[in-house]
Design an enzyme around this catalytic site. Sequence first.
Site, short mmCIF file in Angstrom:
data_model
loop_
_atom_site.label_atom_id
_atom_site.label_comp_id
_atom_site.label_asym_id
_atom_site.label_seq_id
_atom_site.Cartn_x
_atom_site.Cartn_y
_atom_site.Cartn_z
N HIS A 167 -31.67 -38.61 15.43
CA HIS A 167 -30.23 -38.85 15.29
C HIS A 167 -29.85 -40.27 15.72
O HIS A 167 -28.84 -40.80 15.26
CB HIS A 167 -29.46 -37.82 16.10
CG HIS A 167 -28.04 -37.61 15.67
ND1 HIS A 167 -27.28 -38.58 15.04
CD2 HIS A 167 -27.22 -36.52 15.76
CE1 HIS A 167 -26.07 -38.11 14.78
NE2 HIS A 167 -26.02 -36.86 15.20
N ASP A 393 -30.19 -35.01 -5.67
CA ASP A 393 -30.95 -34.50 -6.82
C ASP A 393 -32.24 -35.30 -6.94
O ASP A 393 -32.22 -36.49 -7.24
CB ASP A 393 -30.11 -34.63 -8.09
CG ASP A 393 -30.84 -34.16 -9.35
OD1 ASP A 393 -32.00 -33.71 -9.24
OD2 ASP A 393 -30.26 -34.29 -10.44
#
Length: 464
Positions: A167, A393
């Site tokens: 993170h 995608d």
Amino acid sequence: MAMTMSSVVRRGAAELVAPARATPYEFKPLSDIDDQEGLRFYRSGIYLYRRCAARDGVDPAAVLRAALAEALVHYYPLAGRIVEASPGRKLLVECTGEGVVFVEADAAAALEELGEVTGPPVPRHEEFLCEPDGAYVAGGVVGRPLLYFQVTRMRCGGFVWGFQICHCMADAAGVVQFLTAVSEFARGVPGAPTVRPVWARELLSARRPLPFVITRSHPEYESVPDAGRDKISPTDALVHQPFFFGRREVAALRALAPPELGARSSRFDLIAAFMWRCRANALQYDAGDVVRVQFVVNARGRGRNGNGPPLLPEGYYGNAFLFAVAESPAGELRHRPFGHALHLVVAAKARAMEEGHLQSVADLMAARGRPRFTVARTYVVSDLTWSGLPNVDVGWGRAVYGGPATATLATFHIAGRNVAGEEGVEVPMRLPAPSMERLTREVARGLAGVHAMANTGACIAARL
């Protein structure tokens, strides 16, 4: 019938994937917003992709491995390792080009056997991630790979792509930016990523020279009195429950607020204030206990004074957020109208967006030894509906699910659908079973009348 993933997933050996071409060796300091104790962990996500007939015979693991190597040429700090400098525990990235962890796996099961996945926790997520998914791993983030990928081929021809990323390196927007770059290379988009990565972490670093100037109040980093008297702990036996807010639910919340306040409150404000109030009641805090809601405010697209040219350039993929905190005695939250909780949330957001607030956080980190944010008696929530996580995608079409792998005491607002197919916001919650039963009743009571307006199965009660 749910599958037992541990008996059907076979992992290959972990390997390191390095950038496809030579990259610079250098040290790159993280910003003082990146460099918080509370961000020294790995956040996880999972994508579920169905079989695509046009891609039959194409190995998704090979495609993603190659795409990852290309993306790391542009995001080469991710292929390095974090080091900690003294004094001040300042984190830097040593850009070694060593690479990130990549694991291939195969499952003798189909995606459909996971059931319908609309939010975290993803069933059997531990089998789709390289590492155990804990909030804070043993040994922290220093000296470890900064990114882990696992691609699990499913019996049906679909696959699962799980990732874990430090993170300190990126927030949700930064993660999506990087994963989008991977997806572009996976689809064969030529050249560099559409959005070029920008480091520029100095823009969110503490002011120099000394002394640091902490100009704002930051209760998120201050201890809660009697923190040990909290009503919940991560070690408790917790159950999971998603709550859905569609158009009717949001309209009902807006109608509960004073007209002027309701009109200028965002969908996030309304839901966060409502769930904060319901959760505090469900946990049965004493009337005098001060309880908080803590939520993320995005700094992207904003100038230094809230207007003018953006402080951060397009392509910045570091952490660019701060926390807003609202607090109230639990008794007032319980007995005063919903508008009280909403007013506190809206006011907290306004304070966090004031000029100088983000810089003050950076200075506080450097001046006070990078304190961890407080979680006792605090409802921590982040809005991921804008992040674009579900839209990545890689050549197999839109993911069946793309988002957080797990649910914790902290939660998210994520894009979701109810049983009638209506799009809205899903809020996954984890609480002890008795508290969850009370929370279900609190939510239903607070949204009284929505069920009568909704079609069968389209209301909040149908999601519980």
